[in-house]
Design an enzyme around this catalytic site. Structure first.
Site, PDB file in Angstrom:
ATOM      1  N   GLU A   1      32.941  24.530  48.331  1.00  0.00           N
ATOM      2  CA  GLU A   1      34.289  23.995  48.197  1.00  0.00           C
ATOM      3  C   GLU A   1      34.691  23.330  49.506  1.00  0.00           C
ATOM      4  O   GLU A   1      34.584  23.990  50.546  1.00  0.00           O
ATOM      5  CB  GLU A   1      35.239  25.151  47.858  1.00  0.00           C
ATOM      6  CG  GLU A   1      36.558  24.690  47.314  1.00  0.00           C
ATOM      7  CD  GLU A   1      37.403  25.848  46.786  1.00  0.00           C
ATOM      8  OE1 GLU A   1      36.929  26.603  45.927  1.00  0.00           O
ATOM      9  OE2 GLU A   1      38.521  25.989  47.281  1.00  0.00           O
TER      10      GLU A   1
ATOM     11  N   THR B   1      39.659  30.282  38.104  1.00  0.00           N
ATOM     12  CA  THR B   1      40.750  30.013  39.059  1.00  0.00           C
ATOM     13  C   THR B   1      40.697  31.031  40.194  1.00  0.00           C
ATOM     14  O   THR B   1      41.670  31.167  40.939  1.00  0.00           O
ATOM     15  CB  THR B   1      42.137  30.129  38.377  1.00  0.00           C
ATOM     16  OG1 THR B   1      42.184  31.376  37.672  1.00  0.00           O
ATOM     17  CG2 THR B   1      42.409  28.982  37.434  1.00  0.00           C
TER      18      THR B   1
ATOM     19  N   ARG C   1      37.484  32.508  42.574  1.00  0.00           N
ATOM     20  CA  ARG C   1      36.719  32.044  43.735  1.00  0.00           C
ATOM     21  C   ARG C   1      35.435  31.402  43.244  1.00  0.00           C
ATOM     22  O   ARG C   1      34.767  31.926  42.344  1.00  0.00           O
ATOM     23  CB  ARG C   1      36.378  33.205  44.675  1.00  0.00           C
ATOM     24  CG  ARG C   1      37.538  33.665  45.552  1.00  0.00           C
ATOM     25  CD  ARG C   1      37.956  32.624  46.593  1.00  0.00           C
ATOM     26  NE  ARG C   1      39.057  33.053  47.438  1.00  0.00           N
ATOM     27  CZ  ARG C   1      40.355  32.855  47.172  1.00  0.00           C
ATOM     28  NH1 ARG C   1      40.720  32.226  46.076  1.00  0.00           N
ATOM     29  NH2 ARG C   1      41.280  33.256  48.017  1.00  0.00           N
TER      30      ARG C   1
ATOM     31  N   HIS D   1      41.438  23.373  43.753  1.00  0.00           N
ATOM     32  CA  HIS D   1      41.980  24.674  44.180  1.00  0.00           C
ATOM     33  C   HIS D   1      43.508  24.620  44.349  1.00  0.00           C
ATOM     34  O   HIS D   1      44.038  24.808  45.450  1.00  0.00           O
ATOM     35  CB  HIS D   1      41.301  25.131  45.490  1.00  0.00           C
ATOM     36  CG  HIS D   1      41.356  26.614  45.686  1.00  0.00           C
ATOM     37  ND1 HIS D   1      40.415  27.311  46.404  1.00  0.00           N
ATOM     38  CD2 HIS D   1      42.242  27.550  45.244  1.00  0.00           C
ATOM     39  CE1 HIS D   1      40.728  28.606  46.413  1.00  0.00           C
ATOM     40  NE2 HIS D   1      41.839  28.776  45.715  1.00  0.00           N
TER      41      HIS D   1
ATOM     42  N   GLY E   1      43.624  42.309  37.053  1.00  0.00           N
ATOM     43  CA  GLY E   1      44.641  42.572  38.069  1.00  0.00           C
ATOM     44  C   GLY E   1      45.923  41.892  37.627  1.00  0.00           C
ATOM     45  O   GLY E   1      46.148  41.655  36.438  1.00  0.00           O
ATOM     46  N   ARG E   2      46.720  41.519  38.612  1.00  0.00           N
ATOM     47  CA  ARG E   2      48.023  40.925  38.289  1.00  0.00           C
ATOM     48  C   ARG E   2      47.862  39.596  37.555  1.00  0.00           C
ATOM     49  O   ARG E   2      48.534  39.332  36.561  1.00  0.00           O
ATOM     50  CB  ARG E   2      48.822  40.665  39.571  1.00  0.00           C
ATOM     51  CG  ARG E   2      49.068  41.890  40.418  1.00  0.00           C
ATOM     52  CD  ARG E   2      49.784  41.450  41.694  1.00  0.00           C
ATOM     53  NE  ARG E   2      49.850  42.500  42.670  1.00  0.00           N
ATOM     54  CZ  ARG E   2      48.921  42.709  43.610  1.00  0.00           C
ATOM     55  NH1 ARG E   2      47.857  41.911  43.686  1.00  0.00           N
ATOM     56  NH2 ARG E   2      49.053  43.686  44.476  1.00  0.00           N
ATOM     57  N   ILE E   3      46.950  38.751  38.055  1.00  0.00           N
ATOM     58  CA  ILE E   3      46.822  37.411  37.462  1.00  0.00           C
ATOM     59  C   ILE E   3      46.151  37.504  36.092  1.00  0.00           C
ATOM     60  O   ILE E   3      46.612  36.882  35.123  1.00  0.00           O
ATOM     61  CB  ILE E   3      46.072  36.452  38.421  1.00  0.00           C
ATOM     62  CG1 ILE E   3      46.871  36.292  39.723  1.00  0.00           C
ATOM     63  CG2 ILE E   3      45.858  35.089  37.766  1.00  0.00           C
ATOM     64  CD1 ILE E   3      46.135  35.578  40.847  1.00  0.00           C
TER      65      ILE E   3
ATOM     66  N   ALA F   1      45.734  26.218  41.902  1.00  0.00           N
ATOM     67  CA  ALA F   1      46.373  27.063  40.879  1.00  0.00           C
ATOM     68  C   ALA F   1      47.733  27.619  41.330  1.00  0.00           C
ATOM     69  O   ALA F   1      48.641  27.783  40.518  1.00  0.00           O
ATOM     70  CB  ALA F   1      45.443  28.193  40.460  1.00  0.00           C
TER      71      ALA F   1
HETATM   72  C1  GLV Z   1      44.241  31.202  46.454  1.00  0.00           C
HETATM   73  O1  GLV Z   1      43.141  31.010  46.040  1.00  0.00           O
HETATM   74  C2  GLV Z   1      44.690  32.488  46.915  1.00  0.00           C
HETATM   75  O2  GLV Z   1      43.855  33.390  47.084  1.00  0.00           O
HETATM   76  O3  GLV Z   1      45.896  32.640  47.123  1.00  0.00           O
END
Ligand code: GLV
Length: 329
Positions: A266, A235, A237, A285, A155-157, A287
């Site tokens: 978490e 990064t 889930r 968490h 995806g984008r990331i 990022a």
């Molecule tokens: C962080 O984990 C988000 O989904 O923005």
């Protein structure tokens, strides 16, 4: 009369100021999320909810909130929200994509490099007073440049991480449910099945949403297919990875290293076995946590909330079909 909204934590001012200008808002003031019973009580009178990924927004909560018209999640991920249940009830749902893409991709790359070059261990080494001299074999890691990176999810990331990998002359493989031939040439990436990706990658980085299909996508079986030196970066889930299987794989040398921004559970409990391993780097968490990006996320979440309260399509909407069934103010 301004609409009534509940904001489940203090968020950056770029967003909070907008919410306060347009709504009669109550903000949960604590560092940890509102307990379930508090949330259920608070939404009773609400027209809108500004939620975080730590808040479970399910059918029970929606049914406790007869006036609720919009749920705006300050996160790109929305596995904490039952979107079909919201759509059925005419409740609009929004998230915060795009604004956090580059910041999150930067951080995934930071974790990848930190694991490759054992930066966490090196910091601990110095702080423990163990640095006696320059050592010819001290804290040797693995090169990032020229290595193979496997992206699960493009995806984008994931695409942002691929773009960064180009600068390090990496070979990039990817796997996704949808093959992105349009991006393959532009990002210089190769589509493979998941087993090939696991077998050939020096670094495996996860960029897929959490769904029933992706839960434990990295399990004991997947870990066994990876190289004994491989680094796993997560990064996305926590539940994408089977934590017990990961612990065993890191302990037994089935893979080399893990760098996790997200865990399951978490937060990770202090007595969790993963925290005993030198080859596992865990951060809380963060990022997307740059000052600029968290400000943009808060602002977008506020804009989604306000649009939903007005019965308009949200700037970044997840269930436009809910508009047809939307609840009257
Ligand atoms: C962080 O984990 C988000 O989904 O923005």
């Amino acid at each position: 009369m301004k609409p009534i909204v509940y904001v489940t934590r203090r968020i950056p001012d770029q967003g909070l100021a907008l919410v306060l200008e347009h709504c009669q808002a109550e903000v949960w003031p604590e560092e940890t999320p509102p307990p379930r019973n508090v949330l259920l009580e608070k939404v009773r009178a609400c027209d809108g909810l500004l939620s975080l990924l730590t808040d479970k927004v399910d059918a029970e909560l929606m049914d406790a909130a007869p006036r609720l018209r919009v749920v705006s999640n300050m996160a790109v991920g929305f596995d904490n929200i039952d979107v079909p249940a919201a759509t059925e009830r005419g409740i609009l749902v929004g998230n915060t994509p795009e604004v956090l893409t580059d910041t999150t991709a930067d951080f995934a790359f930071a974790l990848l490099m930190a694991a490759a070059r054992r930066i966490g261990e090196a910091i601990d080494y110095v702080r423990a007073g163990r640095w006696k001299t320059w050592g010819p074999m001290l804290l040797m890691g693995h090169d990032v440049h020229g290595a193979t990176l496997g992206l699960i999810g493009l995806g984008r990331i994931g695409s942002g991480v691929a773009r960064r990998a180009q600068g390090f002359n990496m070979r990039v493989l990817y796997h996704d449910v949808v093959r992105r031939q349009d991006l393959e040439q532009q990002l210089d990436i190769t589509y493979t099945d998941i087993d090939t990706l696991l077998a050939e990658s020096d670094f495996v980085s996860l960029h897929t949403p959490l769904t029933p299909e992706t839960r434990h996508i990295i399990n004991a079986d997947a870990l066994r297919k990876m190289k004994p030196t491989a680094v796993l970066v997560n990064t996305a889930r926590g539940p994408l990875v089977d934590s017990q299987a990961l612990y065993a794989a890191l302990r037994d040398g089935v893979i080399g290293y893990a760098a996790l921004d997200v865990t399951d559970p978490e937060p990770i409990p202090l007595d969790h076995p993963l925290l005993t391993l030198p080859n596992c780097l865990i951060v809380p968490h963060i990022a997307s946590a740059s000052v600029a990006t968290r400000g943009k996320m808060a602002e977008l979440a506020a804009r989604n909330l306000i649009a939903g309260l007005k019965g308009e399509l949200l700037p970044t909407h997840l269930n436009p079909a809910a508009l047809e069934r939307r609840r009257a103010p």
